[in-house]
Design a protein around this motif. Structure first.
Motif, PDB file in Angstrom:
ATOM      1  N   ALA A  22       4.394  -0.096 -25.403  1.00  0.00           N
ATOM      2  CA  ALA A  22       3.119  -0.284 -26.122  1.00  0.00           C
ATOM      3  C   ALA A  22       2.847   0.813 -27.144  1.00  0.00           C
ATOM      4  N   ALA A  23       3.523   1.950 -26.996  1.00  0.00           N
ATOM      5  CA  ALA A  23       3.217   3.088 -27.873  1.00  0.00           C
ATOM      6  C   ALA A  23       3.623   2.801 -29.317  1.00  0.00           C
ATOM      7  N   PRO A  24       2.772   3.155 -30.265  1.00  0.00           N
ATOM      8  CA  PRO A  24       3.163   3.015 -31.675  1.00  0.00           C
ATOM      9  C   PRO A  24       4.385   3.892 -31.970  1.00  0.00           C
ATOM     10  N   ALA A  25       5.067   3.576 -33.060  1.00  0.00           N
ATOM     11  CA  ALA A  25       6.288   4.318 -33.407  1.00  0.00           C
ATOM     12  C   ALA A  25       5.998   5.819 -33.540  1.00  0.00           C
ATOM     13  N   HIS A  26       6.925   6.625 -33.071  1.00  0.00           N
ATOM     14  CA  HIS A  26       6.853   8.091 -33.144  1.00  0.00           C
ATOM     15  C   HIS A  26       5.651   8.664 -32.396  1.00  0.00           C
ATOM     16  N   SER A  27       5.206   7.978 -31.400  1.00  0.00           N
ATOM     17  CA  SER A  27       4.110   8.532 -30.592  1.00  0.00           C
ATOM     18  C   SER A  27       4.305   8.088 -29.150  1.00  0.00           C
ATOM     19  N   GLU A  28       3.557   8.698 -28.272  1.00  0.00           N
ATOM     20  CA  GLU A  28       3.650   8.273 -26.884  1.00  0.00           C
ATOM     21  C   GLU A  28       2.262   8.212 -26.262  1.00  0.00           C
ATOM     22  N   ILE A  29       2.158   7.397 -25.229  1.00  0.00           N
ATOM     23  CA  ILE A  29       0.881   7.219 -24.536  1.00  0.00           C
ATOM     24  C   ILE A  29       0.941   8.018 -23.244  1.00  0.00           C
ATOM     25  N   GLU A  30      -0.081   8.825 -23.038  1.00  0.00           N
ATOM     26  CA  GLU A  30      -0.139   9.582 -21.793  1.00  0.00           C
ATOM     27  C   GLU A  30      -1.220   8.951 -20.902  1.00  0.00           C
ATOM     28  N   ILE A  31      -0.792   8.570 -19.712  1.00  0.00           N
ATOM     29  CA  ILE A  31      -1.741   7.958 -18.770  1.00  0.00           C
ATOM     30  C   ILE A  31      -2.266   9.049 -17.835  1.00  0.00           C
ATOM     31  N   TRP A  57       0.843  -1.211   0.000  1.00  0.00           N
ATOM     32  CA  TRP A  57       0.000   0.000   0.000  1.00  0.00           C
ATOM     33  C   TRP A  57       0.876   1.258   0.000  1.00  0.00           C
ATOM     34  N   GLN A  58       1.977   1.202   0.761  1.00  0.00           N
ATOM     35  CA  GLN A  58       2.895   2.341   0.802  1.00  0.00           C
ATOM     36  C   GLN A  58       3.638   2.499  -0.531  1.00  0.00           C
ATOM     37  N   LEU A  59       3.938   1.379  -1.139  1.00  0.00           N
ATOM     38  CA  LEU A  59       4.778   1.412  -2.356  1.00  0.00           C
ATOM     39  C   LEU A  59       3.984   1.625  -3.643  1.00  0.00           C
ATOM     40  N   HIS A  60       2.681   1.376  -3.612  1.00  0.00           N
ATOM     41  CA  HIS A  60       1.967   1.208  -4.887  1.00  0.00           C
ATOM     42  C   HIS A  60       1.975   2.429  -5.814  1.00  0.00           C
ATOM     43  N   PRO A  61       1.948   3.687  -5.297  1.00  0.00           N
ATOM     44  CA  PRO A  61       1.981   4.789  -6.276  1.00  0.00           C
ATOM     45  C   PRO A  61       3.269   4.796  -7.106  1.00  0.00           C
ATOM     46  N   VAL A  62       4.393   4.600  -6.424  1.00  0.00           N
ATOM     47  CA  VAL A  62       5.694   4.613  -7.122  1.00  0.00           C
ATOM     48  C   VAL A  62       5.805   3.402  -8.048  1.00  0.00           C
ATOM     49  N   TRP A  63       5.406   2.240  -7.537  1.00  0.00           N
ATOM     50  CA  TRP A  63       5.510   0.992  -8.303  1.00  0.00           C
ATOM     51  C   TRP A  63       4.655   1.067  -9.569  1.00  0.00           C
ATOM     52  N   GLU A  64       3.412   1.531  -9.407  1.00  0.00           N
ATOM     53  CA  GLU A  64       2.511   1.609 -10.568  1.00  0.00           C
ATOM     54  C   GLU A  64       3.048   2.572 -11.620  1.00  0.00           C
ATOM     55  N   ARG A  65       3.617   3.675 -11.142  1.00  0.00           N
ATOM     56  CA  ARG A  65       4.178   4.639 -12.111  1.00  0.00           C
ATOM     57  C   ARG A  65       5.349   4.021 -12.867  1.00  0.00           C
ATOM     58  N   ALA A  66       6.157   3.229 -12.150  1.00  0.00           N
ATOM     59  CA  ALA A  66       7.306   2.585 -12.810  1.00  0.00           C
ATOM     60  C   ALA A  66       6.827   1.592 -13.868  1.00  0.00           C
ATOM     61  N   VAL A  67       5.823   0.777 -13.509  1.00  0.00           N
ATOM     62  CA  VAL A  67       5.279  -0.195 -14.467  1.00  0.00           C
ATOM     63  C   VAL A  67       4.677   0.545 -15.661  1.00  0.00           C
ATOM     64  N   ALA A  68       3.949   1.620 -15.363  1.00  0.00           N
ATOM     65  CA  ALA A  68       3.294   2.378 -16.442  1.00  0.00           C
ATOM     66  C   ALA A  68       4.326   3.032 -17.363  1.00  0.00           C
ATOM     67  N   ALA A  69       5.411   3.546 -16.771  1.00  0.00           N
ATOM     68  CA  ALA A  69       6.431   4.226 -17.584  1.00  0.00           C
ATOM     69  C   ALA A  69       7.046   3.262 -18.597  1.00  0.00           C
ATOM     70  N   ILE A  70       7.362   2.055 -18.127  1.00  0.00           N
ATOM     71  CA  ILE A  70       7.957   1.059 -19.030  1.00  0.00           C
ATOM     72  C   ILE A  70       6.908   0.537 -20.012  1.00  0.00           C
ATOM     73  N   GLY A  71       5.738   0.214 -19.468  1.00  0.00           N
ATOM     74  CA  GLY A  71       4.679  -0.382 -20.299  1.00  0.00           C
ATOM     75  C   GLY A  71       4.213   0.534 -21.415  1.00  0.00           C
ATOM     76  N   THR A  72       4.002   1.802 -21.095  1.00  0.00           N
ATOM     77  CA  THR A  72       3.510   2.722 -22.133  1.00  0.00           C
ATOM     78  C   THR A  72       4.581   2.938 -23.206  1.00  0.00           C
ATOM     79  N   ARG A  73       5.834   2.952 -22.786  1.00  0.00           N
ATOM     80  CA  ARG A  73       6.909   3.123 -23.775  1.00  0.00           C
ATOM     81  C   ARG A  73       6.943   1.943 -24.751  1.00  0.00           C
TER      82      ARG A  73
END
Lengths: 148, 177
Positions: free
Chosen positions: A37-46, A19-35
């Motif tokens: 998953a994003a189509p070429a020359h674009s980025e995903i904003e969560i 519970w203490q870690l989840h904001p940081v952990w989720e952001r880390a997963v999202a940062a890698i995952g969106t990079r």
């Protein structure tokens, strides 16, 4: 029931840590995952993130620590092996979910699929990783002994 | 020259079990996404049971669409509040475990009752927390959904294993625990 009681106690402790870690952990997963998953020359904003990570990792660690039939060193080793694997599963689940959401013609169907993947992939992976690393010894008994 | 028989891998039956679990789970995910009626049924039965439980407890309850109001507080019952996804995960494990079909069917029925019962209690508890301790809601919501659900799935599976008894074993050499 001893194993289940130990698991419940450890899972509660691990949940508080997660519970203490989840904001940081989720952001880390999202940062890698969106990079990834994003189509070429674009980025995903969560804008809003609710993945229920790393609560699956907490469950896995609790399962390992509750496995009293294994020596402590083996339990810790299993936990250390499993944590990066589960992090990878979380990233892969996010990438798969985002790709499905972006590519499907039927938005409702894709949303249901992605939601189900996000909801349980981590917990299923946690249970399976534990079963493979430690729980298989108890599964083989499949008797009342399993319950302690 | 004779070849020594290769020792059976201790993990191969477990791997087979895990592979079956994943296969069943993948099928249920596909079915879930293509048949919205499953999700709809899960939400409907959840609302109906929670509403009935409140009435049995003598608490005023009002239903508006997919929302339930009690004690001046309301919660919206969405897909995540329904037990259908955890139940399908449990069903995949029961179906993958080596046992007779009669035993599997009993496990599926037993699991449906226990998991639905837990989910109803979870929502009742969350509404009470929302009424009396709203600051605790987020923590309790995630704890009961994530950790609580996994504990209940393990307990349900373990009870089913105990019911199966010593006749149900993964076919592999005994391992000293």
């Amino acid at each position: 029931m001893k194993f289940l009681l130990r698991f419940t106690v450890w899972a509660t402790v691990a949940f508080v840590v997660a519970w203490q870690l989840h904001p940081v952990w989720e952001r880390a997963v999202a940062a890698i995952g969106t990079r990834l998953a994003a189509p070429a020359h674009s980025e995903i904003e969560i804008l809003d993130l609710e993945l229920f990570y790393p609560f699956d990792v907490g469950v896995f660690v609790a399962l390992c620590l509750a496995s009293a039939w294994a020596p402590r060193a083996r339990r810790l080793r299993a936990a250390l092996i499993g944590i990066p694997i589960l992090f990878a599963v979380e990233v892969v689940s996010l990438v798969a979910g985002l790709r499905i959401l972006m590519s499907s013609a039927d938005a409702d169907q894709a949303a249901r699929f992605a939601n189900a993947v996000f909801r349980v992939s981590g917990l299923v992976a946690a249970s399976m990783a534990w079963l493979y690393l430690l729980g298989s010894e108890r599964l083989s008994l499949a008797t009342s002994k399993w319950l302690g | 020259m004779s070849r020594k028989p290769r020792p059976t891998s201790l993990r191969s039956p477990v791997l087979r079990f895990l592979a079956l679990c994943v296969a069943y789970w993948a099928v249920t995910l596909l079915v879930l996404s293509r048949v919205p009626a499953i999700e709809r049924f899960g939400i409907s039965i959840t609302i109906a049971t929670v509403e009935r439980a409140f009435r049995v407890l003598g608490q005023d309850v009002r239903r508006v669409g997919d929302s339930i109001y009690a004690g001046g507080r309301g919660v919206s019952i969405v897909s995540d509040c329904s037990p259908h996804v955890p139940y399908l995960v449990f069903a995949a494990v029961v179906l993958a475990f080596p046992s007779a079909w009669r035993q599997r069917l009993a496990g599926l029925l037993f699991g449906a009752i226990l998991i639905h019962g837990f989910n109803t209690l979870r929502i009742l508890a969350l509404i009470q927390i929302l009424i009396w301790r709203p600051a605790w809601f987020d923590f309790a919501h995630v704890y009961l959904w994530q950790t609580g659900t996994v504990i209940v799935l393990f307990v349900t599976f373990a009870l089913w294993l105990r019911w199966l008894g010593p006749s149900a074993r993964v076919r592999r050499p005994a391992v000293a625990a």
